[in-house]
Scaffold this active site. Structure first.
Site, PDB file in Angstrom:
ATOM      1  N   LEU A  73       3.757  73.326  -7.513  1.00 10.59           N
ATOM      2  CA  LEU A  73       3.425  72.499  -8.677  1.00 10.59           C
ATOM      3  C   LEU A  73       1.911  72.324  -8.827  1.00 10.59           C
ATOM      4  O   LEU A  73       1.214  72.097  -7.839  1.00 10.59           O
ATOM      5  CB  LEU A  73       4.053  71.108  -8.477  1.00 10.59           C
ATOM      6  CG  LEU A  73       3.685  70.050  -9.523  1.00 10.59           C
ATOM      7  CD1 LEU A  73       4.539  70.229 -10.775  1.00 10.59           C
ATOM      8  CD2 LEU A  73       3.844  68.636  -8.963  1.00 10.59           C
ATOM      9  N   ASP A  81       2.793  54.079 -17.671  1.00  9.27           N
ATOM     10  CA  ASP A  81       2.498  52.732 -18.174  1.00  9.27           C
ATOM     11  C   ASP A  81       3.355  51.682 -17.465  1.00  9.27           C
ATOM     12  O   ASP A  81       4.461  51.980 -16.993  1.00  9.27           O
ATOM     13  CB  ASP A  81       2.774  52.719 -19.693  1.00  9.27           C
ATOM     14  CG  ASP A  81       2.068  51.571 -20.375  1.00  9.27           C
ATOM     15  OD1 ASP A  81       1.255  50.876 -19.732  1.00  9.27           O
ATOM     16  OD2 ASP A  81       2.347  51.351 -21.569  1.00  9.27           O
ATOM     17  N   HIS A 107      -0.871  48.860  -9.616  1.00  5.25           N
ATOM     18  CA  HIS A 107      -1.539  50.176  -9.623  1.00  5.25           C
ATOM     19  C   HIS A 107      -1.348  50.897  -8.286  1.00  5.25           C
ATOM     20  O   HIS A 107      -1.156  52.108  -8.253  1.00  5.25           O
ATOM     21  CB  HIS A 107      -3.026  50.015  -9.933  1.00  5.25           C
ATOM     22  CG  HIS A 107      -3.290  49.541 -11.335  1.00  5.25           C
ATOM     23  ND1 HIS A 107      -2.661  50.081 -12.433  1.00  5.25           N
ATOM     24  CD2 HIS A 107      -4.101  48.559 -11.813  1.00  5.25           C
ATOM     25  CE1 HIS A 107      -3.080  49.469 -13.527  1.00  5.25           C
ATOM     26  NE2 HIS A 107      -3.940  48.530 -13.182  1.00  5.25           N
TER      27      HIS A 107
HETATM   28  C1  FPP Z   1      -1.209  51.769 -17.294  1.00  3.37           C
HETATM   29  O1  FPP Z   1      -0.422  50.671 -16.903  1.00  3.37           O
HETATM   30  C2  FPP Z   1      -1.673  52.453 -16.107  1.00  3.37           C
HETATM   31  C3  FPP Z   1      -2.973  52.730 -15.807  1.00  3.37           C
HETATM   32  C4  FPP Z   1      -4.095  52.398 -16.698  1.00  3.37           C
HETATM   33  C5  FPP Z   1      -3.360  53.361 -14.539  1.00  3.37           C
HETATM   34  C6  FPP Z   1      -2.405  54.376 -14.052  1.00  3.37           C
HETATM   35  C7  FPP Z   1      -2.804  54.799 -12.705  1.00  3.37           C
HETATM   36  C8  FPP Z   1      -1.957  55.010 -11.705  1.00  3.37           C
HETATM   37  C9  FPP Z   1      -0.485  54.871 -11.823  1.00  3.37           C
HETATM   38  C10 FPP Z   1      -2.450  55.440 -10.381  1.00  3.37           C
HETATM   39  C11 FPP Z   1      -3.107  56.762 -10.448  1.00  3.37           C
HETATM   40  C12 FPP Z   1      -3.169  57.378  -9.147  1.00  3.37           C
HETATM   41  C13 FPP Z   1      -4.145  58.167  -8.703  1.00  3.37           C
HETATM   42  C14 FPP Z   1      -3.973  58.796  -7.411  1.00  3.37           C
HETATM   43  C15 FPP Z   1      -5.384  58.423  -9.436  1.00  3.37           C
HETATM   44  P1  FPP Z   1      -0.912  49.197 -17.149  1.00  3.37           P
HETATM   45  O2  FPP Z   1      -1.400  48.638 -15.901  1.00  3.37           O
HETATM   46  O3  FPP Z   1      -1.817  49.171 -18.337  1.00  3.37           O
HETATM   47  O4  FPP Z   1       0.418  48.487 -17.499  1.00  3.37           O
HETATM   48  P2  FPP Z   1       0.636  47.189 -18.344  1.00  3.37           P
HETATM   49  O5  FPP Z   1       0.775  47.689 -19.749  1.00  3.37           O
HETATM   50  O6  FPP Z   1       1.899  46.656 -17.770  1.00  3.37           O
HETATM   51  O7  FPP Z   1      -0.527  46.288 -18.161  1.00  3.37           O
END
Ligand code: FPP
Length: 244
Positions: free
Chosen positions: A137, A26, A43
């Site tokens: 892993l 998150d 992201h």
């Molecule tokens: C939540 O943070 C995060 C997500 C919804 C997406 C997580 C995805 C990644 C870290 C990349 C995944 C990688 C691959 C290779 C598939 P948020 O953006 O909702 O955070 P916020 O609460 O600050 O808005």
């Protein structure tokens, strides 16, 4: 901070080994906003950190790292953000699949991939196929995953097997065989970054006895040292599984 040559685990390895770590990644959006950047930049940085933490987990001998990459609720986000998240697996695997392969990391996915664009599905399935014999892993991406959806899907398959006579009785042990994590060891430790204290429909069944660690660090900043600290916290907890 522990260095990799030093023993990370205190006590006997059997008592303290953390085999399966699950992470709610998150804080990408807030992290980007703080730097006057677009949420999508957060992201992208978050996906780069997937590579760092996967390599660290592999070195620490963790067997499975399950990452919440896209939830069944994330479709509610603005279309541009959803489209960006859909493209990230391609960007990620184009950049890192060779390195993950060299490190012996095996890619897996849980969730309903059928709603993703066909190219995203293809990229992910290629990575799974290419790495299927690796012994390091298991890097397990939860994609279009929701714990409730998983349980409902399990119940539907159980009903089919009961109706056909393939299954005679339902109990906790055989119920687990119908979950998307059936092949994986139980989750020992669940980490959520960025200061929220919720499970958000992640691995609802599997977290029943996991230790939960919440950190204020945003996912793009979550480092190897933070992972080690979370494991140390886990080690100092006394897991009683309902006993005394
Ligand atoms: C939540 O943070 C995060 C997500 C919804 C997406 C997580 C995805 C990644 C870290 C990349 C995944 C990688 C691959 C290779 C598939 P948020 O953006 O909702 O955070 P916020 O609460 O600050 O808005």
């Amino acid at each position: 901070m522990a260095h990799f040559g030093e023993p990370l685990f205190e006590g006997t390895i059997m008592e303290t080994t953390c085999r399966h770590v699950a992470i709610i990644m998150d804080g990408n959006g807030r992290w980007a906003k703080k730097q006057n950047q677009l949420r999508t930049f957060g992201h992208l940085s978050g996906s780069e950190n997937v590579r760092n933490i996967a390599l660290a987990a592999n070195k620490l001998n963790i067997k499975v790292l399950t990452l919440y990459a896209f939830s069944t609720e994330n479709w509610k986000r603005p279309m541009e953000e959803v489209e960006y998240l859909m493209k990230l697996p391609e960007v990620f695997f184009n950049r890192f699949i060779d390195e993950l392969m060299r490190e012996g990391i095996k890619i897996m996915a849980i969730g309903d991939l059928s709603r993703f664009p066909s190219n995203t599905q293809r990229v992910l399935l290629n990575a799974i196929e290419k790495t299927k014999n690796n012994k390091g892993l298991i890097l397990n991406f939860a994609m279009n995953y929701g714990g409730r959806d998983e349980i409902v899907k399990a119940v539907i398959r159980i009903k089919e097997d009961l109706d056909s006579g393939k299954l005679i009785e339902i109990n906790e042990q055989n119920f687990e065989n119908y979950l998307m994590t059936a092949e994986l060891p139980p989750v020992d430790l669940m980490i959520r970054t960025s200061g929220e204290h919720r499970i958000s429909n992640f691995l609802l069944w599997q977290l029943a006895y996991a230790e939960l660690v919440f950190t204020d660090v945003s996912w793009p900043d979550f480092s190897e040292a933070d992972l080690i600290e979370a494991i140390r916290t886990y080690q100092h907890r006394n897991r009683r599984f309902g006993g005394l």
